[in-house]
Structure formats: C-alpha cells, structure tokens
Design a protein around this motif. Structure first.
Motif, mmCIF file in Angstrom:
data_model
loop_
_atom_site.group_PDB
_atom_site.id
_atom_site.type_symbol
_atom_site.label_atom_id
_atom_site.label_comp_id
_atom_site.label_asym_id
_atom_site.label_seq_id
_atom_site.Cartn_x
_atom_site.Cartn_y
_atom_site.Cartn_z
ATOM 1 N N CYS A 201 7.373 -8.949 -2.762
ATOM 2 C CA CYS A 201 7.681 -7.796 -1.916
ATOM 3 C C CYS A 201 6.406 -6.965 -1.759
ATOM 4 O O CYS A 201 5.853 -6.480 -2.750
ATOM 5 N N LYS B 180 1.504 -3.067 -3.286
ATOM 6 C CA LYS B 180 1.294 -2.213 -2.119
ATOM 7 C C LYS B 180 -0.074 -2.514 -1.525
ATOM 8 O O LYS B 180 -1.066 -2.595 -2.249
ATOM 9 N N SER C 67 7.616 3.692 -0.777
ATOM 10 C CA SER C 67 8.445 2.518 -0.495
ATOM 11 C C SER C 67 8.174 1.365 -1.451
ATOM 12 O O SER C 67 8.688 0.257 -1.247
ATOM 13 N N THR C 68 7.371 1.588 -2.498
ATOM 14 C CA THR C 68 7.051 0.532 -3.451
ATOM 15 C C THR C 68 7.999 0.622 -4.640
ATOM 16 O O THR C 68 7.873 1.507 -5.479
ATOM 17 N N SER D 210 9.772 1.552 4.855
ATOM 18 C CA SER D 210 10.504 2.180 3.733
ATOM 19 C C SER D 210 12.006 1.950 3.891
ATOM 20 O O SER D 210 12.816 2.871 3.825
ATOM 21 N N ASP E 211 7.668 -4.671 3.679
ATOM 22 C CA ASP E 211 8.397 -3.450 4.027
ATOM 23 C C ASP E 211 7.452 -2.471 4.709
ATOM 24 O O ASP E 211 6.710 -1.746 4.061
ATOM 25 N N SER F 24 4.711 -3.630 0.136
ATOM 26 C CA SER F 24 5.001 -2.381 0.844
ATOM 27 C C SER F 24 3.709 -1.787 1.382
ATOM 28 O O SER F 24 2.610 -2.208 1.016
#
Length: 290
Positions: free
Chosen positions: A216, A235, A223-224, A202, A199, A218
């Motif tokens: 996932c 992240k 945005s985490t 965000s 991502d 970030s």
C-alpha cells in the motif's frame, strides 16, 4: 518581477500581488521566465497555515513551465518544502536548479507541460516505490485527480491490472485512461481483493482491500495507515527528477499520456483560482499565466 505572495495565513484573500526585484543568478541556479504555474491542493493548505514552520510572506507554487535565458522551453518542479518557501512559482521569474528542469518537446502546450511536474512525478515515483510486477491487481484511488490520473496511465503502460476509483461523473474519462475496472467514489471495497493499492485520495478503507502480504503506497502522511497483515506500507515523497520529467513530457508529446487543464487564469487572479480550487468540482488543473 511580479509575484503573488501569501501576506499572512488565511483564506484566498491573503494572496497579494506585489513587485519584487528579479532574483540575482547564483551558483547552481538559472533564471527561468515563467509561462505557466499550476495551483495544487498543497498550495491551498499551505496558504491556510496548516503546514508548520513557515512565516509569511512567501510565494507559493511547485510546478511550472517557462523559458530559460537561451530560449529553451522547460518544465520544472520546485521542491517547495525543501526550499522552506524561499522559491515559488507564482511569479514572473523562478531561480531554478537545472536538476529541477526538463525540456518541453516542440508543440506541447506550456500549461499542460506544467501539470506533469508535481503530480506526474509523484505518480511515477509512487509506482517505482511499489515495484509491482506485470499483472499485479492494483487499486488506485483519486483517479479523477492529477496524481491518480497519471498513476492509472503509467500503471496500465507497465502491464498492471488497474481498478480505479473515480469521482461521480468522471467514470468514462478514467476508463479512457485504460483502467480495467472503474468504481465510483463511495463504493464499498471488498476485503483482500487487490495485491496492492496506491492511495492518491486518502480513501478510507484502502488497507483492508489489500491482501495479506501486499503493498500500500500513499501520497500524504494522514493517509498512511499503520501496517497490518504483513502489508508493506510506504509513503512516496516526491523529488525533482530531470530524467523522470523528461520521460513524462515525451509521453505527453507522443499522445501516450494525457492531462487536463480546467482553466487558464492570469497570475494576478491567483486568489480566484484558490477559491475555485476550494469549491471543488474541477476537471483538471488551474494554470496561472504571468
């Protein structure tokens, strides 16, 4: 030397050009005459006062190209937060740790080289953190931007199956980077349709598009998301890497990695560059040329 400093927190008008003494060499640091510096979104939010713990005046700027005292053309990444604003690239001269630098191959445009350091290394290190095997179905958001655009190219080169989310009007460009599928920003994502997501924008709802037990990554704290369904959430925190940056520059020189420079402005026009960055709609980075 000439620098553009944040005189106080506020809008682009707080960016002021001024003269400062050239930095004196210190152990472990070498002076680099700057040939291009890049304006990034983090510069804009820092100038606005949204990053705690800073007191103006200070000089912004993370990534740059320049020339060392022995005439070597280099690109580099200043770890700006780690430096607590003591070193910035909106300047004629940067006093740099050699570990921040990598040589620019012959024939590479300095402004293009400068765009690789922050965004390219972030994408490179995010993919390393994800550690995904070839064939993984990877969703990349913000693929029209710096981090996302580099991430698409690096992920495709690593054999991943990439679906990218692009800004309206940028779908063809993102497809040219090698994405298997390109979605337009605002497209609803189907649940559990990807093995992993990176991502870079965000983008709301990314986590629900990742399957149970997926990954996932970030690029910002906001945005985490908290983990759910055994999804590994992390992240990336970009750090300078001479080796990593050299690899990116080599790919750029060979034509296997592409970047976009939206415009080149004189360093004295940094305020204008910030205004344009905040207006949005840019296709590529704004480079400041001392």
């Amino acid at each position: 030397m000439f620098v553009v400093e944040v005189s106080r927190f506020g809008d682009a008008g707080v960016l002021v050009g001024t003269q400062r003494p050239d930095p004196a060499p210190t152990p472990g640091r070498v002076p680099v005459r700057v040939t291009a510096a890049v304006v990034n979104p983090v510069d804009v939010v820092t100038r606005a006062g949204l990053i705690p713990g800073l007191t103006p005046p200070f000089v912004l700027g993370w990534d740059f190209a320049g020339v060392t005292q022995d005439g070597t053309a280099v690109a580099g990444l200043v770890p700006w937060f780690a430096e607590a604003g003591a070193t910035g690239t909106y300047a004629d001269v940067v006093l740099a740790d050699p570990a921040w630098l990598a040589p620019i191959p012959a024939g590479v445009d300095p402004a293009e080289a400068a765009t690789l350091a922050l965004n390219g290394l972030t994408a490179q290190q995010a993919l390393a953190l994800a550690a995904l095997p070839a064939g993984t179905r990877l969703l990349i958001t913000g693929a029209s931007g710096g981090v996302g655009g580099f991430a698409v190219q690096l992920a495709v080169a690593a054999g991943l199956s990439v679906t990218a989310i692009a800004s309206p009007g940028d779908e063809s460009y993102v497809a040219s980077l090698g994405a298997k599928e390109v979605l337009t920003r605002g497209t609803a994502l189907q649940p559990s349709s990807f093995d992993a997501a990176l991502d870079a924008a965000s983008y709301g709802g990314v986590l629900h598009a990742v399957r149970d037990g997926g990954t996932c990554i970030s690029v910002t704290d906001p945005s985490t998301p908290p983990s759910e369904r055994d999804i590994r959430v992390a992240k990336v925190g970009v750090v300078p890497s001479s080796e990593g940056l050299a690899a990116l520059l080599s790919e750029l020189a060979a034509g296997r990695l592409v970047t976009r420079v939206a415009d080149r402005l004189p360093l004295s026009s940094a305020a204008e560059a910030h205004r344009r960055a905040e207006e949005g709609g840019l296709r590529g980075k704004l480079a400041l040329l001392p």
